[in-house]
Design a protein around this motif. Sequence first.
Motif, PDB file in Angstrom:
ATOM      1  N   LEU A  46       1.749   3.083   8.523  1.00 36.14           N
ATOM      2  CA  LEU A  46       1.510   2.157   7.421  1.00 36.14           C
ATOM      3  C   LEU A  46       1.541   2.875   6.081  1.00 36.14           C
ATOM      4  O   LEU A  46       1.202   4.054   5.982  1.00 36.14           O
ATOM      5  CB  LEU A  46       0.154   1.471   7.601  1.00 36.14           C
ATOM      6  CG  LEU A  46       0.001   0.651   8.887  1.00 36.14           C
ATOM      7  CD1 LEU A  46      -1.423   0.162   9.036  1.00 36.14           C
ATOM      8  CD2 LEU A  46       0.966  -0.516   8.890  1.00 36.14           C
ATOM      9  N   SER A  47       1.950   2.118   5.055  1.00 34.96           N
ATOM     10  CA  SER A  47       1.998   2.648   3.688  1.00 34.96           C
ATOM     11  C   SER A  47       1.993   1.472   2.728  1.00 34.96           C
ATOM     12  O   SER A  47       2.207   0.323   3.130  1.00 34.96           O
ATOM     13  CB  SER A  47       3.255   3.499   3.468  1.00 34.96           C
ATOM     14  OG  SER A  47       4.422   2.701   3.562  1.00 34.96           O
ATOM     15  N   MET A  48       1.793   1.751   1.445  1.00 37.03           N
ATOM     16  CA  MET A  48       1.881   0.696   0.449  1.00 37.03           C
ATOM     17  C   MET A  48       3.279   0.103   0.412  1.00 37.03           C
ATOM     18  O   MET A  48       3.456  -1.077   0.114  1.00 37.03           O
ATOM     19  CB  MET A  48       1.490   1.222  -0.928  1.00 37.03           C
ATOM     20  CG  MET A  48      -0.002   1.327  -1.164  1.00 37.03           C
ATOM     21  SD  MET A  48      -0.869  -0.254  -0.981  1.00 37.03           S
ATOM     22  CE  MET A  48      -0.083  -1.210  -2.279  1.00 37.03           C
ATOM     23  N   SER A  51       3.449  -2.594   2.991  1.00 34.19           N
ATOM     24  CA  SER A  51       2.228  -3.393   3.079  1.00 34.19           C
ATOM     25  C   SER A  51       2.512  -4.886   3.141  1.00 34.19           C
ATOM     26  O   SER A  51       1.706  -5.639   3.682  1.00 34.19           O
ATOM     27  CB  SER A  51       1.305  -3.076   1.894  1.00 34.19           C
ATOM     28  OG  SER A  51       1.928  -3.433   0.670  1.00 34.19           O
ATOM     29  N   LYS A  52       3.647  -5.337   2.595  1.00 33.65           N
ATOM     30  CA  LYS A  52       3.968  -6.764   2.602  1.00 33.65           C
ATOM     31  C   LYS A  52       4.969  -7.123   3.690  1.00 33.65           C
ATOM     32  O   LYS A  52       5.311  -8.287   3.851  1.00 33.65           O
ATOM     33  CB  LYS A  52       4.512  -7.187   1.240  1.00 33.65           C
ATOM     34  CG  LYS A  52       3.496  -7.080   0.118  1.00 33.65           C
ATOM     35  CD  LYS A  52       4.089  -7.567  -1.187  1.00 33.65           C
ATOM     36  CE  LYS A  52       3.087  -7.458  -2.308  1.00 33.65           C
ATOM     37  NZ  LYS A  52       3.635  -7.915  -3.601  1.00 33.65           N
ATOM     38  N   THR A 106       1.268  -8.161   8.670  1.00 28.50           N
ATOM     39  CA  THR A 106       1.874  -7.359   7.607  1.00 28.50           C
ATOM     40  C   THR A 106       1.206  -5.988   7.607  1.00 28.50           C
ATOM     41  O   THR A 106       0.147  -5.784   8.223  1.00 28.50           O
ATOM     42  CB  THR A 106       1.679  -8.018   6.243  1.00 28.50           C
ATOM     43  OG1 THR A 106       0.267  -8.055   5.934  1.00 28.50           O
ATOM     44  CG2 THR A 106       2.255  -9.425   6.208  1.00 28.50           C
ATOM     45  N   GLY A 107       1.812  -5.052   6.893  1.00 31.60           N
ATOM     46  CA  GLY A 107       1.221  -3.726   6.805  1.00 31.60           C
ATOM     47  C   GLY A 107      -0.185  -3.766   6.245  1.00 31.60           C
ATOM     48  O   GLY A 107      -1.091  -3.067   6.721  1.00 31.60           O
ATOM     49  N   SER A 108      -0.387  -4.599   5.221  1.00 28.87           N
ATOM     50  CA  SER A 108      -1.708  -4.715   4.614  1.00 28.87           C
ATOM     51  C   SER A 108      -2.725  -5.284   5.602  1.00 28.87           C
ATOM     52  O   SER A 108      -3.861  -4.791   5.690  1.00 28.87           O
ATOM     53  CB  SER A 108      -1.630  -5.595   3.365  1.00 28.87           C
ATOM     54  OG  SER A 108      -2.913  -5.810   2.817  1.00 28.87           O
ATOM     55  N   ASN A 111      -3.516  -2.713   8.234  1.00 28.23           N
ATOM     56  CA  ASN A 111      -4.303  -1.643   7.631  1.00 28.23           C
ATOM     57  C   ASN A 111      -5.766  -2.072   7.462  1.00 28.23           C
ATOM     58  O   ASN A 111      -6.687  -1.267   7.608  1.00 28.23           O
ATOM     59  CB  ASN A 111      -3.718  -1.251   6.271  1.00 28.23           C
ATOM     60  CG  ASN A 111      -4.146   0.135   5.837  1.00 28.23           C
ATOM     61  OD1 ASN A 111      -3.799   1.115   6.475  1.00 28.23           O
ATOM     62  ND2 ASN A 111      -4.913   0.202   4.767  1.00 28.23           N
ATOM     63  N   ILE A 156      -7.054   2.922   1.686  1.00 34.68           N
ATOM     64  CA  ILE A 156      -7.192   1.720   0.875  1.00 34.68           C
ATOM     65  C   ILE A 156      -7.858   2.135  -0.425  1.00 34.68           C
ATOM     66  O   ILE A 156      -9.064   2.356  -0.487  1.00 34.68           O
ATOM     67  CB  ILE A 156      -7.989   0.635   1.611  1.00 34.68           C
ATOM     68  CG1 ILE A 156      -7.229   0.200   2.866  1.00 34.68           C
ATOM     69  CG2 ILE A 156      -8.260  -0.548   0.707  1.00 34.68           C
ATOM     70  CD1 ILE A 156      -7.918  -0.888   3.658  1.00 34.68           C
ATOM     71  N   GLY A 203      -5.481  -5.414   0.041  1.00 40.29           N
ATOM     72  CA  GLY A 203      -4.565  -6.525   0.258  1.00 40.29           C
ATOM     73  C   GLY A 203      -5.015  -7.840  -0.328  1.00 40.29           C
ATOM     74  O   GLY A 203      -4.241  -8.804  -0.337  1.00 40.29           O
TER      75      GLY A 203
END
Length: 561
Positions: A46-48, A51-52, A106-108, A111, A156, A203
């Motif tokens: 995962l990463s920013m 995230s979507k 989603t990634g967010s 996470n 985060i 998120g």
Amino acid sequence: MRTIKRILLSLCATLLVAACEKDGDKIYLGGLEESGLMATTDNVVLSMENSKQIVLSLAWNNSTLVVSNPTMSAPNVLSNTIQASTSSNFATVVESLEASTSRAYTGSELNTVAKNLKMEPETAATIYFRIKSSVGSNIEPVYSNVVEVNVTPYLIDMGVGFILDKDQIDTGWKLASPDWNGIYSGFMGVTGWYNFLLQEGDGSVWGNSATDGAFVITTASDMWKCWFPEPQGCYYTVVNTVKKQWSALYFPALTVSGGITGEMTFNRQEVKWLLPFTATQANMSIQISGTGTQYDYSTGDGGGTNTPVAFAQNGENITLTEVAGNISISVAGAGDYTLILDLSNPEAWTCTAVEGSVEEEKAPTELYLPGINDVVTPNNAWLFDQFIRLYDEDKLAYAGVAYANSNWGYKMATEAGNWTDMYTFASGDATNGTLEWAGSDNIPAPAEGVYLIEASTKDMTYKSTALGDNIYYSGLNGDWAALTPIPATGTPGVYAISVTITQVSEWGFKIYPFNDWAPHFGGSKDKLYFNGSDLKDDAALAPGTYTLTVNLPAGTFSFIP
């Protein structure tokens, strides 16, 4: 995707749910079975950046409940809950009740699950997933097979809030929360009525309440975008997720006094204030101040209150104050310099001087397309006769309609006749791809036809979409019920139709390049602009029948009796 073995419970493990009043007969509910769970992957980093994006999907089957009396239907009492845990025995779990038979993370979102499971950021660990199925709180649930997914979460960071545009796309702007307390602040350079949302590191997305008025924020699904007041320019922006309000302090002007004097000018795209000056000594002490306009919940967006604004020295950086403090400026020696108040980094504002003149860089209003129609030009020459127009300064986004009929592809030039300052091909194909500055390769041209050409010199991307035999209009005579086709003429990119005007459209009308409500062309005074405001030129027309002619490559339209 792994294949999951489905394990069935015996129907002998049926459940008593009701008893008939007649003769003491009992009706039994049965069929509760373990679900078969599967996942689309067993490893997620995962990463920013993702995230979507959808990074993991889970799917399972539902039990088919039956009753012992065939004349009766099974009640809708089955519930499925996803359980996630970092231990295979599910000693501690994070749960989510699911209404369907699948869940996409989603990634967010994934996470956040990792955060709630107290996983270490940037460290891979296993998350165990299973489905808990039940038909009542007093009945033992059954559990699916266990799916293992190796997940590497990211930190985060609640010290930064990310500004999203009206389409929830990251703009690159940020607000800072140094104390990680849910209060984010910083400067933004925006156009009038600019819309935005704020996304926290976990998120959470905050927007304006749909019911409680301007400057009240919420995470509710029916939220609106937050919007700035009408004046464009520099705003000190505070988003307070604790108080659930935000505010905007507008800076119309800043004055420099002391060792340097003058009025600064604002570079909106770079969020910098500039002032050219001539230095007569190496070290100077200056003050920067002005009068801002505060907009918040108490004022609404209709009218703000005058508020003193100023800056003061704070170590190597500067801070916002009500009373101007001394700011030290050092230069190499006598000469011409530019004072730069840089407010672009919400975590560190600076005030420095650089040698020479620094002018605000303005984006070109057009990008020319030499080469896109060289098959039909004299001697196959590359001409600067077609172009796309700037429609979003913040995104540096351009769009327009062009006729393509090319031998060798084309380039995007910032100035007619300038063969040096061009955007060129980096990767992709004739439909879409990426650009580079002043490269050697041409952008691949699509097949002959009329196309909507889009480009962003901020994102360095391009896109072309073919238009059909019709474009469309809606809104004439106040009728927005449907999109009405406008047939193509014999001239590429030119469309015409006979229309009868019976009344002025209250809201104007729009031209649509596709049989879709987005995108559109608006504008005024016979000029068309991509995604522009509604056209209201029909207000000058007397009732009657006209030929509406739309020339999309030229960006014009006309009504001829």
